[in-house]
Design an enzyme around this catalytic site. Structure first.
Site: not given
Length: 371
Positions: A155-159
Site C-alpha cells: 500500500c505504501d506504493a500509493l504515495f
C-alpha cells in the site's frame, strides 16, 4: 506484541513528557513556520537514507519540503529542493520496476514549475515510461514471492508513484499517464482495501483470508499499520490536488479519500496522535509521528479544499498538530518516528527518520492554510 509493565510505564512516561505542553486549539502561523524551518534545518544537517539519496525515504522527505515552500514561499525550502536536485542530477533511483524509486521526482517536478528549463525531466520520463508500460516480473506475476503479483503490491506504493504521475501528466498534458496510474491503483485497491474496516492492509501477508495462517493483533483484530494507511491517505490528498476536476475517475479517489478520512478521524487517540497499530492501540500505547503527520496533512487538506466538514474535522487537525509539535525537540529534530518497516512497531522520543520530518512538514503546510 505484549509489553511488560515496566517497559510500558517507561514508554507512557516518555510520551507524556513529549506532550508536556498543554495543547491549545489556536494556531500561531508564525510559530508553525518556525517549527517547519527548524525541522528542515535539522534534517538537512543530519542526512539519512536507506539505499541512496534518491530513495523513497528522501522522496517522502522532499515532498514535505516541496509543500512547505508552496505554503510559505520561504526561499530556504526552495534552496534545499534545488540543491538536492542538482546533486542528484534530477534522476530517480535505479529500480524502474519499483514505485518507491520515483517518489523523489515529485520534488523535481515542483522545482520545474518554479523556473523554466531549471530541471531535466528526461530521467523521470524514462522511469515512468518503463515503469508503466514495459513488462516486469510483478506485472507478469512471475516474482517468486507470492505477495508480489501486481505492480503496486504494497500500500505504501500509493504515495510513492501516483502523485508523481499525476503532476507529470498535469505538466505535460498527457492524460495517458493518468489512465495507466488508475489501472494500477485499482489493482492495489482491489487487492488490499478492506471495505469493512475502510483501511488498507500493508500487503497480502496482513490480509485475512489470503494466507493459510492469518496474522492478527493480540486483541484478535486485523493488523492495520498506521504509517501504511498514512501513505495511502496522504497520497490521495496529493493526487487529488493535481487530478483534473473533469477526469473520468476522479470520483473514485474523492469517495475513497472521504471514506478513509472518516475512519482515520475516529481512530485518533485522546492525546491527538495515532498509534502504530490502528485497531490495537494498546499494543504500544504511544503516538507515532510519521503516520500522525500524514493524517494531519490529509485531514487538513480536506478541510482546506472543502471535502471535509470544517466544524467536524478542524478541531481534530489542530489537536493533532499541537501534539506533533510537542514531539519536536528544541533543536528541531522530530521524534517518535517508527523506523523503516512494514507493520506496527514502537517508537521513542529519540527515534527519527527523514520521512517523519517530511510528514511533519506536510502537516504544517496545510495548517498554515487554515483559518
Amino acid at each position: 506484541m505484549k509489553r511488560t509493565p515496566k517497559t510500558m510505564y517507561k514508554s507512557v512516561f516518555l510520551f507524556l513528557l513529549c506532550l508536556g505542553v498543554k495543547a491549545q486549539m489556536t494556531l500561531d502561523k508564525e510559530k508553525i513556520e518556525h517549527a517547519m524551518v527548524s525541522a528542515m534545518e535539522w534534517q538537512e544537517a543530519h542526512p539519512i537514507f536507506a539505499l541512496a539519496p534518491t530513495d523513497w525515504t528522501n522522496g517522502a522527505y522532499y515532498v514535505g519540503v516541496t509543500k512547505a515552500h508552496e505554503a510559505t514561499k520561504n526561499p530556504i525550502f526552495l534552496a534545499a529542493l534545488k540543491t538536492q536536485g542538482y546533486r542528484n542530477e534530477w534522476k530517480p533511483l535505479y529500480r524502474t520496476y519499483h514505485a518507491d524509486d520515483v517518489a523523489i521526482s515529485y520534488s523535481y517536478l515542483y522545482a520545474n514549475a518554479t523556473r523554466k528549463n531549471l530541471v531535466d525531466l528526461g530521467p523521470t520520463k524514462a522511469f515512468l515510461d518503463t515503469h508503466l508500460y514495459e513488462p516486469n516480473k510483478w506485472k507478469d506475476g512471475t516474482d517468486p514471492n507470492k505477495e508480489k503479483k501486481i505492480l503496486w503490491w504494497w500500500c505504501d506504493a500509493l504515495f510513492m508513484a501516483p502523485p508523481v504521475i499525476t503532476v507529470y501528466a498535469k505538466q505535460t498534458g498527457e492524460e495517458k499517464y493518468l489512465d495507466a496510474m488508475h489501472k494500477y491503483y485499482m489493482e492495489t485497491y482491489n487487492l488490499l482495501y478492506d471495505k469493512k474496516e475502510q483501511l488498507f492492509a500493508r500487503d497480502t501477508r496482513y490480509q485475512w483470508g489470503v494466507n493459510a495462517k492469518d496474522l492478527k493483533e493480540p486483541n484478535g483484530k486485523k493488523i492495520f499499520w498506521a504509517r501504511g494507511n498514512g501513505w495511502v491517505l496522504g497520497g490521495l490528498a496529493l493526487v487529488l490536488t493535481d487530478l483534473p476536476q473533469d477526469y473520468e475517475h476522479r470520483d473514485f479517489y474523492v469517495n475513497l479519500y472521504k471514506e478513509m478520512a472518516a475512519k482515520i478521524k475516529d481512530l485518533q487517540q485522546e492525546d491527538g496522535l495515532w498509534r502504530t497499530s490502528l485497531l490495537s492501540p494498546e499494543s504500544w500505547n504511544h503516538g507515532e509521528v510519521s503516520a500522525s503527520g500524514f493524517y494531519t496533512f490529509a485531514l487538513a487538506w480536506g478541510v482546506n479544499n472543502g471535502l471535509l466538514d470544517k466544524a467536524e474535522y478542524a478541531p481534530a487537525v489542530k489537536k493533532a498538530w499541537n501534539a506533533l509539535v510537542a514531539c519536536q525537540h528544541q533543536n528541531g529534530m522530530v521524534g517518535w518516528v517508527q523506523d523503516i518497516g512494514a507493520d506496527p512497531q514502537p517508537a521513542t522520543a529519540d527515534s527519527w527518520q527523514n520521512y517523519g520530518t517530511g510528514a511533519f512538514l506536510l502537516a504544517g503546510s496545510e495548517l498554515l492554510k487554515m483559518d
